[in-house]
Scaffold this active site. Structure first.
Site, mmCIF file in Angstrom:
data_model
loop_
_atom_site.group_PDB
_atom_site.id
_atom_site.type_symbol
_atom_site.label_atom_id
_atom_site.label_comp_id
_atom_site.label_asym_id
_atom_site.label_seq_id
_atom_site.Cartn_x
_atom_site.Cartn_y
_atom_site.Cartn_z
ATOM 1 N N ARG A 103 45.649 -44.047 -74.355
ATOM 2 C CA ARG A 103 46.487 -43.738 -75.510
ATOM 3 C C ARG A 103 45.977 -44.553 -76.696
ATOM 4 O O ARG A 103 46.108 -45.783 -76.735
ATOM 5 C CB ARG A 103 47.960 -44.048 -75.217
ATOM 6 N N ALA B 193 53.219 -34.792 -69.099
ATOM 7 C CA ALA B 193 53.915 -34.411 -70.323
ATOM 8 C C ALA B 193 52.977 -33.637 -71.237
ATOM 9 O O ALA B 193 51.764 -33.650 -71.049
ATOM 10 C CB ALA B 193 54.427 -35.653 -71.043
ATOM 11 N N GLU C 102 52.515 -27.738 -68.298
ATOM 12 C CA GLU C 102 51.946 -29.086 -68.332
ATOM 13 C C GLU C 102 51.842 -29.704 -66.937
ATOM 14 O O GLU C 102 50.864 -30.388 -66.633
ATOM 15 C CB GLU C 102 52.752 -29.982 -69.263
ATOM 16 N N GLU D 298 48.155 -30.816 -65.652
ATOM 17 C CA GLU D 298 47.858 -32.234 -65.475
ATOM 18 C C GLU D 298 47.776 -32.690 -64.024
ATOM 19 O O GLU D 298 47.074 -33.650 -63.720
ATOM 20 C CB GLU D 298 48.872 -33.090 -66.239
ATOM 21 N N GLU E 48 40.828 -29.239 -72.583
ATOM 22 C CA GLU E 48 39.533 -29.771 -72.996
ATOM 23 C C GLU E 48 39.756 -31.081 -73.753
ATOM 24 O O GLU E 48 40.617 -31.175 -74.622
ATOM 25 C CB GLU E 48 38.820 -28.763 -73.900
#
Length: 149
Positions: free
Chosen positions: A30, A42, A58, A62, A104
């Site tokens: 992050r 998320a 999601e 993920e 991507e």
């Protein structure tokens, strides 16, 4: 007074719980914190998108998981002092696993953690992400009250 407000389209976070009582988490870098953060899966809502539809997408992207059961755990206002973002949090159970399909440029490391250990990690400051803390603690409290199966 004048105010500066960050407009944000919102997002969804998913507390995905396996039949063995493990929570699916993802580790990702992050940039605002210059660190890898462990959090629940998320993603951002598309304009006009239903939050549940976003959550299902999601979770699959993920973690590769799909869920038979979905329950709303409510909304989180992550930074109400300057940002209008709303994060819708869901509990997903009855999981089935396939291949993850990250966007991507999205580099994620999925992992599983027993719910009890996740609660300890929240309390110990090891999971600082707000949606993750809210989702894990609310799921645990509802499970303890017998409101989730």
């Amino acid at each position: 007074s004048s105010r500066e407000v960050v407009e944000h389209g919102g997002g969804v976070g998913i507390v995905a719980l396996t039949d063995d009582g493990e929570v699916l988490l993802v580790k990702q870098y992050r940039h605002p914190y210059a660190e890898v953060v462990t959090e629940i899966p998320a993603g951002k809502l598309e304009k006009g998108e239903d939050p549940l539809v976003c959550g299902k997408r999601e979770l699959k992207e993920e973690t590769g998981a799909t869920a038979e059961n979905w329950r709303s755990l409510g909304r989180v206002y992550p930074s109400p002092g300057y940002c209008g973002e709303i994060i819708y949090v869901y509990l997903a159970t009855g999981l089935d696993f396939g291949e993850a399909q990250p966007d991507e440029g999205e580099f994620l490391e999925p992992l599983k953690m027993p719910l009890e250990k996740a609660v300890e990690a929240v309390l110990g400051g090891e999971l600082p992400d707000a949606k993750t803390q809210a989702g894990i603690m609310k799921a645990k409290l509802l499970l303890d009250k017998g409101e989730l199966k």
